[in-house]
Design a protein around this motif. Structure first.
Motif, short mmCIF file in Angstrom:
data_model
loop_
_atom_site.label_atom_id
_atom_site.label_comp_id
_atom_site.label_asym_id
_atom_site.label_seq_id
_atom_site.Cartn_x
_atom_site.Cartn_y
_atom_site.Cartn_z
N THR A 120 0.77 -1.06 -0.08
CA THR A 120 0.00 -0.05 0.09
C THR A 120 0.92 1.40 0.09
N PRO A 121 0.40 2.45 -0.16
CA PRO A 121 1.18 3.63 0.21
C PRO A 121 1.88 3.71 1.29
N PHE A 176 -7.56 2.52 -1.00
CA PHE A 176 -6.55 3.14 -1.53
C PHE A 176 -6.81 3.89 -2.78
N SER A 177 -7.97 3.80 -3.09
CA SER A 177 -8.35 4.42 -4.40
C SER A 177 -8.77 5.89 -4.25
N LEU A 282 -7.74 9.57 0.84
CA LEU A 282 -7.00 9.60 2.10
C LEU A 282 -6.65 11.31 2.54
#
Length: 282
Positions: A120-121, A176-177, A282
């Motif tokens: 993930t980021p 996370f989109s 986010l």
């Protein structure tokens, strides 16, 4: 974003924080994380949308104390965010449901939990979910895969565990989109008090912070600050139940189950996004 890039960004921020009084330039920071200055600047800007120096502003104690003053209580914070077309409140996208008393007592008997590990980021993550919702989301350090799976077995001792990367990958992409197409559902197993705290956390708007005391006041237990802290620490679903937005009244970030550095990066990232025009997820 792949996990190694996250760790480079995390290391850069930690170095800047540790050497803040020296005001290190981009070249010095880049040398510490073993990349070129150009590569670090580009990587960081692609990830956060701003420079490392600007990012640092968001996670200083003085700035965080200002943020606390701007959102004096959860009800007001949620109302402000709800009135703004450009702001996002987590409960618009995340619904929280507690397990039934029977499922709580039996430890998830007859429940099938699918799990997987993904980049993930914010580094590698573990996600587990039933057909009714996400039961666990946590960030990992190298070698912790077996540990988080053992914790899931402990929390849901009678549930059937199935590794299913395609199933969980779909949920990770949603989380996370920048644009969610549907709501995400969270299924939690906790006491009534813990669930109240987690529900309160869902009212926190993007880019905001709140103290443990304010959470206690909001749920009607103003003297239960330590219990609130324990409930925040017991949050089983990182990010979606945004416990990283709870800080101490002095502007100090405090502890975070998934690491103090990650908490700094989550808050700084969200604040930079809240101040931008695009307002991604986010």
């Amino acid at each position: 974003m792949q996990a190694p890039q996250y760790h480079i960004i995390a290391a850069a921020i930690e170095y800047i924080l540790e050497h803040f009084l020296e005001q290190p330039n981009l070249e010095t920071v880049a040398a510490q994380v073993h990349v070129s200055p150009f590569h670090l600047q580009r990587m960081f800007t692609e990830w956060a949308g701003i420079s490392p120096k600007r990012f640092l502003q968001y996670i200083t104690a003085d700035y965080l104390k200002q943020k606390l003053q701007h959102t004096p209580n959860l009800q007001e914070a949620a109302s402000i965010a709800g009135l703004s077309a450009q702001s996002r409140v987590y409960d618009l996208f995340v619904t929280l449901e507690a397990v039934t008393p029977q499922q709580f007592r039996t430890g998830g008997e007859s429940v099938i939990i699918r799990y997987g590990y993904h980049n993930t980021p914010f580094g590698p993550a573990f996600l587990a979910a039933t057909v009714k919702g996400i039961v666990s989301l946590g960030f990992l350090e190298p070698g912790q895969e077996a540990q988080v799976l053992a914790k899931l077995h402990k929390d849901w001792p009678q549930a059937q565990m199935v590794v299913d990367d395609p199933f969980t990958a779909h949920l990770v992409r949603q989380i996370f989109s920048a644009q969610r197409g549907e709501k995400l559902h969270v299924l939690v197993k906790g006491t009534n008090f813990q669930v109240k705290v987690w529900e309160a956390l869902l009212r926190l708007p993007l880019g905001s912070v709140v103290t443990y005391a304010k959470i206690a006041e909001y749920i009607g237990h103003p003297k239960a600050v330590r219990a609130v802290g324990a409930a925040v620490g017991a949050n089983p679903v990182a990010l979606l139940i945004p416990c990283h937005r709870v800080i101490r009244k002095e502007g100090v970030l405090g502890e975070y189950h998934w690491g103090a550095t990650r908490k700094k990066l989550l808050l700084g990232y969200e604040m930079s996004r809240a101040d931008s025009e695009e307002h991604p997820l986010l």
